[in-house]
Motif scaffolding. Structure first.
Motif, PDB file in Angstrom:
ATOM      1  N   ALA A 129       0.834  -1.220   0.000  1.00 15.30           N
ATOM      2  CA  ALA A 129       0.000   0.000   0.000  1.00 15.30           C
ATOM      3  C   ALA A 129       0.863   1.263   0.000  1.00 15.30           C
ATOM      4  O   ALA A 129       1.735   1.391  -0.851  1.00 15.30           O
ATOM      5  N   GLU A 130       0.663   2.171   0.953  1.00 13.47           N
ATOM      6  CA  GLU A 130       1.391   3.449   0.962  1.00 13.47           C
ATOM      7  C   GLU A 130       2.907   3.234   0.965  1.00 13.47           C
ATOM      8  O   GLU A 130       3.679   4.138   0.634  1.00 13.47           O
ATOM      9  N   PHE A 132       4.461   1.324  -0.980  1.00  8.35           N
ATOM     10  CA  PHE A 132       4.890   1.190  -2.377  1.00  8.35           C
ATOM     11  C   PHE A 132       5.336   2.555  -2.888  1.00  8.35           C
ATOM     12  O   PHE A 132       4.763   3.117  -3.815  1.00  8.35           O
ATOM     13  N   THR A 133       6.359   3.124  -2.261  1.00 11.38           N
ATOM     14  CA  THR A 133       6.916   4.383  -2.744  1.00 11.38           C
ATOM     15  C   THR A 133       7.830   4.081  -3.932  1.00 11.38           C
ATOM     16  O   THR A 133       8.239   2.937  -4.155  1.00 11.38           O
ATOM     17  N   LEU A 169      -5.284  -0.185  -5.213  1.00 12.25           N
ATOM     18  CA  LEU A 169      -4.388  -1.099  -5.922  1.00 12.25           C
ATOM     19  C   LEU A 169      -3.841  -2.156  -4.973  1.00 12.25           C
ATOM     20  O   LEU A 169      -3.391  -1.845  -3.873  1.00 12.25           O
ATOM     21  N   TYR A 174       2.012  -4.120  -8.921  1.00 14.15           N
ATOM     22  CA  TYR A 174       3.426  -3.910  -8.592  1.00 14.15           C
ATOM     23  C   TYR A 174       4.260  -5.133  -8.962  1.00 14.15           C
ATOM     24  O   TYR A 174       5.432  -5.010  -9.340  1.00 14.15           O
TER      25      TYR A 174
ATOM     26  N   TYR B 134       2.113   5.692  -4.056  1.00 15.41           N
ATOM     27  CA  TYR B 134       0.962   4.789  -4.092  1.00 15.41           C
ATOM     28  C   TYR B 134      -0.317   5.581  -4.347  1.00 15.41           C
ATOM     29  O   TYR B 134      -1.162   5.212  -5.158  1.00 15.41           O
ATOM     30  N   LEU B 137      -0.563   6.789  -8.012  1.00 13.73           N
ATOM     31  CA  LEU B 137      -0.864   5.703  -8.942  1.00 13.73           C
ATOM     32  C   LEU B 137      -2.306   5.244  -8.743  1.00 13.73           C
ATOM     33  O   LEU B 137      -3.027   4.957  -9.703  1.00 13.73           O
ATOM     34  N   ASN B 138      -2.738   5.220  -7.481  1.00 11.64           N
ATOM     35  CA  ASN B 138      -4.114   4.826  -7.173  1.00 11.64           C
ATOM     36  C   ASN B 138      -5.120   5.837  -7.752  1.00 11.64           C
ATOM     37  O   ASN B 138      -6.170   5.447  -8.258  1.00 11.64           O
ATOM     38  N   PHE B 141      -5.424   5.122 -11.357  1.00 12.55           N
ATOM     39  CA  PHE B 141      -6.206   3.882 -11.486  1.00 12.55           C
ATOM     40  C   PHE B 141      -7.699   4.165 -11.330  1.00 12.55           C
ATOM     41  O   PHE B 141      -8.533   3.682 -12.103  1.00 12.55           O
TER      42      PHE B 141
END
Lengths: 271, 271
Positions: A129-130, A132-133, A169, A174, B134, B137-138, B141
């Motif tokens: 989640a967050e 995923f920088t 997402l 990813y 994130y 990108l979200n 999406f």
């Protein structure tokens, strides 16, 4: 044998496997909310002669914390009844002597406490989640490109899930990003991996045709279970979208409004 | 006609197209550094009878700012000689009456100043680097899943590039992430799109066989140019990796150590 389709097949069932997020509850701020009727549906299954297991691709918290959250929402669930990708991944890492670089949500780290992570020779990604920088994804990419034989494990391959404030997402996009960047194919641990479903069947001591999976994810829950020889039912809750009912490759054995309706239909066949 | 291979083909060339990052300079902190010999190589080409254009998938800055950076490093380059994806994308958006949700680096935003971005009906992604959070990108999406006919434009499809402090993920992996999440195929604007290469050839007034592309990206520079009928030369600078020389689908017409060597070889054929 006569009708083995839905709902006739329910008469000869011996076990039911339930997906959790989107079937039992919708995740979101403050632990999320139970989906109406689901708490009672779980209670009814537990009171029946059917075996019951829970099978989730949840990778934001350790199983202990995750189950505690569900219990707080009112669900009668034990840690030993829940199958999730992280413990399955730990078993694979051990078996193959691999040391992971982890790109997972902080809450999942305790699951990997016992694993040697020095000088990594593979990468494990979960639903970070967050976290995923760009930096974190780039670090995972650099580990993989630095390996002679890069190995990427992905804890699930879901596209997105639904939280109370909208679609989010999941790990799958990813996973695809790293697959493309590194020219490799990830090994998926969790649904829809047949190994993962088989481990749940083994735990119940059942053959695939004796069990049924109920989920909101057409491809990973329903398609994955069907691929193993189980029946797969989709609920119209969670991430369900009407277009699922005309999907090009996966057709659910049935689509029902929610878990409560699925369970009532199953139990009615067994009276 | 006799030998049309490398370097014999150089005798009949009328134009050269150069990739920029990894050929002219390595990007990084403080604007990056010129690759030894490249400044002089550009000067030699400009002093020759060959036409010269620059073709980049750079999408972190407007062309004006980007060219100013290269000039500061010592390169004799004009904005009018440089082809980059953002202006090409703006032209496509205009043509098709599309209003973009932008997921691009802040520095690129001025290129889209003249474009209507209200109530978006498509998404444009570029190399957003640290801005590939994130959340961002979200958001992209969610815009795509909210459209009846989702359209995604990707400014290039590069996997990674090399900065002075190491390899960095490019826009391509994020394009793949959104493609997977939304079940769609992005339209690539920039290299290796044939439309993009053709616009450079048109500007020079040349046929493909009269031009040659020099780049460090085997698939997007070399393969893309060859796909259009040009010769493609790879340099062993920038993101070049030895495995490129045994790639499964793309074989460069030649691989040379750097731009200086390529230019000397070309000009020697024309004496």
């Amino acid at each position: 044998m006569a009708d083995r389709g839905w709902p006739g097949c329910a008469a000869s069932l011996k076990g039911v496997i339930l997906d959790m997020c989107g079937v039992l509850y919708d995740s979101g701020e403050g632990g999320g909310v139970a989906i109406p009727g689901s708490i009672e549906a779980v209670n009814k299954l537990k009171a029946s002669d059917l075996q019951l297991r829970f099978c989730t691709n949840e990778t934001q918290a350790s199983r202990e914390k995750f189950v505690a959250k569900l219990q707080k929402l009112g669900f009668d669930i034990l840690v030993s009844e829940v199958f999730s990708p992280a413990p399955a991944a730990v078993a694979v890492l051990r078996e193959r002597g691999l040391r992971p670089h982890l790109l997972v949500y902080d809450g999942l780290l305790p699951e990997f406490d016992s694993v040697d992570k020095t000088n990594p020779n593979c990468v494990v990604i979960g639903d970070a989640a967050e976290q995923f920088t760009y930096q974190n994804l780039n670090n995972a990419f650099r580990v993989l490109t630095g390996l002679e034989k890069p190995v990427l494990f992905s804890l699930g391959q879901g596209k997105y899930y639904k939280e109370t404030d909208g679609l989010k997402l999941d790990v799958g996009p990813y996973m695809k990003a790293l697959e493309y960047a590194c020219d490799l194919k990830a090994e998926v641990v969790g649904k829809p991996s047949p190994t993962f479903f088989q481990s749940v069947l083994n735990d119940m001591g059942l053959q695939p045709h004796e069990a049924l999976m109920i989920g909101d994810d057409l491809v990973n829950d329903v398609g994955g279970a069907q691929h193993c020889g189980m029946k797969g039912i989709q609920v119209r809750t969670g991430k369900y979208r009407p277009s699922d009912e005309r999907h090009s490759t996966v057709t659910a054995d049935s689509t029902v409004d929610n878990l409560a309706q699925a369970v009532d239909t199953i139990l009615n066949q067994r009276l």
